[in-house]
Design an enzyme around this catalytic site. Structure first.
Site, short mmCIF file in Angstrom:
data_model
loop_
_atom_site.label_atom_id
_atom_site.label_comp_id
_atom_site.label_asym_id
_atom_site.label_seq_id
_atom_site.Cartn_x
_atom_site.Cartn_y
_atom_site.Cartn_z
N ASN A 10 0.82 -1.21 0.04
CA ASN A 10 0.07 0.11 -0.10
C ASN A 10 0.86 0.95 -0.01
O ASN A 10 1.43 1.60 1.18
CB ASN A 10 -0.86 -0.12 1.18
CG ASN A 10 -1.78 1.20 1.45
OD1 ASN A 10 -1.58 2.05 0.38
ND2 ASN A 10 -2.66 1.28 2.46
N ARG A 89 -2.66 -2.08 -2.99
CA ARG A 89 -3.95 -1.48 -2.88
C ARG A 89 -3.80 -0.17 -3.62
O ARG A 89 -2.95 0.73 -3.71
CB ARG A 89 -4.00 -1.15 -1.34
CG ARG A 89 -5.15 -0.31 -1.10
CD ARG A 89 -4.94 0.86 -0.06
NE ARG A 89 -6.27 1.61 0.23
CZ ARG A 89 -6.02 2.57 1.07
NH1 ARG A 89 -5.11 3.15 1.60
NH2 ARG A 89 -7.24 3.29 1.51
N HIS A 178 -12.89 2.68 1.43
CA HIS A 178 -12.99 1.42 2.24
C HIS A 178 -13.95 0.23 1.50
O HIS A 178 -14.08 -0.71 2.66
CB HIS A 178 -13.68 1.79 3.68
CG HIS A 178 -12.87 3.16 4.18
ND1 HIS A 178 -13.76 4.02 4.81
CD2 HIS A 178 -11.30 3.32 4.47
CE1 HIS A 178 -12.72 4.74 5.56
NE2 HIS A 178 -11.48 4.33 5.25
N GLY A 208 -12.33 4.70 11.71
CA GLY A 208 -10.81 4.89 11.78
C GLY A 208 -10.44 6.30 11.91
O GLY A 208 -11.44 7.13 12.21
N ARG A 239 -11.07 14.99 9.00
CA ARG A 239 -11.90 15.56 8.23
C ARG A 239 -13.23 15.90 8.58
O ARG A 239 -13.54 15.28 9.29
CB ARG A 239 -11.95 14.53 6.99
CG ARG A 239 -10.77 13.74 6.35
CD ARG A 239 -10.90 12.98 5.37
NE ARG A 239 -9.78 12.16 4.85
CZ ARG A 239 -9.71 10.70 4.90
NH1 ARG A 239 -10.78 10.00 5.07
NH2 ARG A 239 -8.36 10.26 4.42
N GLY A 328 -9.79 0.84 13.28
CA GLY A 328 -9.42 0.92 14.79
C GLY A 328 -10.20 1.30 15.88
O GLY A 328 -10.19 0.78 16.93
N ASN A 332 -12.00 -1.11 18.75
CA ASN A 332 -11.53 -1.15 20.02
C ASN A 332 -12.26 -0.16 21.07
O ASN A 332 -11.96 -0.29 22.24
CB ASN A 332 -10.31 -0.51 19.98
CG ASN A 332 -9.41 -1.69 19.36
OD1 ASN A 332 -9.11 -2.71 19.55
ND2 ASN A 332 -8.69 -1.25 18.13
N GLU A 382 -7.92 -6.13 5.38
CA GLU A 382 -7.72 -5.64 4.12
C GLU A 382 -6.87 -6.47 3.28
O GLU A 382 -6.97 -6.50 2.29
CB GLU A 382 -7.71 -3.95 4.32
CG GLU A 382 -9.11 -3.37 4.73
CD GLU A 382 -8.83 -1.80 4.96
OE1 GLU A 382 -9.03 -1.10 3.84
OE2 GLU A 382 -8.51 -1.40 5.99
#
Length: 396
Positions: A10, A89, A178, A208, A239, A328, A332, A382
């Site tokens: 990636n 990727r 994604h 994430g 973002r 992520g 979690n 992924e």
């Protein structure tokens, strides 16, 4: 080791992630990261058999030097002869690429031609691909696209309410991202509910630093929150997500430059902008627990906007087998999942607190109470999808 390894790469503008995937079991035999490309501190670090190592890169083309170091590394570890393919990727495939393709010069040119849609990502992908093709000239190499999974969206989901000419001339539409993550977790979720994926429908919530929601009907993407670029949809780490586009014009009239506006929306908004502290949800939650007003608002806003998207995506489905939390934060953060489910209480969702606490740090599980609508946590993989897609084409 048998000949069953796929090297997954990636390549970013200033970094390069890699993993060596055993396609028999889906595990990463080796994983690592090249970072700080273009800077004096450029390096490659990796993890093998639980041990971490690092290597400083000299001056030069750091993408090529990183790939060269990966080649030397797999040779030193005696793994090179077990690698049968390389999978890459690619963030944006536009409408041109609806599935995984084998790399050749024409494909590289097409990916470069799509750079207007992903100016930070696609040129960097091509640099990494060329470096990898030079380093592994005898191996078949494949491009796996983030956008491909979403090419099944109907026109009513991907079309913007703008002039048709803008779509025809510039390809302005919803593409979604994604895709490999939403694909993977939906297949795993179908196993959990003991249904064929072709008869299963889920709302996948990938949370994430980048975040998106995807409505998956009979195994296919029918709507997703990211749009023409990854800036749209949910509030994210830095973002802004969905925003009145007139705000851009407003700021330009106030004397902001185009670069300043988009730097603000992409790198200084989201959890960071609202909290005024950090883009990391762990830091936001810690500050909230200590009474920080901005962190509390950031937490509330993030969870509220995720729940709103989940609720709206029920419209895209005939039935719903479950909500999937992944990535992520999704895998979690117990407090964020708990708050999102609380915001969805009108739909009957009730958190199982013990199950929610247990489903973290790599553990999957159902996190809602018995006899209530289903929500679950599934760790994404992924790299495994990229390796599997590459293997499928290799053996086709």
């Amino acid at each position: 080791m048998s000949n069953s390894l796929v090297l997954v790469i990636n390549s970013g503008s200033s970094s390069l992630k890699f993993a060596l995937i055993d396609t028999v079991v889906g595990d990463a035999v080796l994983s690592g990261l090249g970072e700080c490309f273009g800077l004096p501190e450029a390096n490659v670090s990796w993890k093998y058999n639980g041990e971490k190592s690092e290597y400083a890169l000299s001056e030069g083309n750091h993408h090529q030097l990183a790939v060269d170091r990966i080649v030397a590394l797999v040779e030193e570890l005696g793994l090179k002869d077990d690698i049968i393919a390389v999978g890459h990727r690619v963030v944006h495939g536009g409408e041109k690429f609806t599935s995984t393709v084998k790399l050749d010069e024409s494909v590289l040119e097409e990916i470069e031609n799509l750079s207007d849609l992903a100016p930070l990502h696609n040129p960097a992908h091509v640099i990494g691909m060329r470096a990898s093709m030079a380093a592994f000239p005898t191996l078949s190499q494949y491009a796996v696209f983030d956008t491909a999974f979403h090419q099944t969206m109907p026109a009513k989901a991907y079309t913007g309410a703008i002039s048709r000419k803008l779509y025809e001339d510039y390809g302005i539409r919803r593409y979604g991202f994604h895709g490999t993550s939403h694909y993977f977790v939906s297949r795993e979720a179908a196993k959990m509910v003991n249904k064929p994926i072709e008869e299963s429908s889920f709302i996948s919530v990938h949370l994430g630093n980048g975040a998106s929601v995807c409505a998956i009907k009979n195994g296919m993407s029918v709507d997703t929150s990211m749009g023409f670029t990854p800036l749209a949809g949910l509030m994210m780490g830095t973002r802004c997500g969905d925003l009145d586009p007139s705000i851009i014009e407003f700021l330009l009239k106030k004397g902001w430059t185009q670069e300043e506006v988009f730097d603000e929306l992409n790198k200084k908004s989201g959890l960071l902008g609202v909290s005024g502290l950090t883009s990391d949800c762990r830091g936001v939650i810690e500050a909230m627990e200590n009474g920080h007003e901005g962190a509390t608002l950031a937490f509330e806003l993030f969870c509220y906007r995720v729940a709103k998207y989940v609720g709206s995506y029920m419209v895209a489905l005939d039935e719903l087998d479950g909500i999937i939390f992944t990535a992520g934060i999704g895998e979690n953060s117990q407090p964020i999942r708990s708050k999102i489910l609380e915001n969805l209480k009108i739909f009957g969702y009730r958190e199982d607190e013990a199950a929610n606490a247990a489903a973290r740090f790599g553990n999957k599980g159902i996190i809602t109470q018995p006899n209530t609508p289903l929500a679950m946590v599934i760790p994404t993989n992924e790299e495994w999808v990229i390796a599997k897609e590459s293997m499928a084409l290799l053996h086709a």
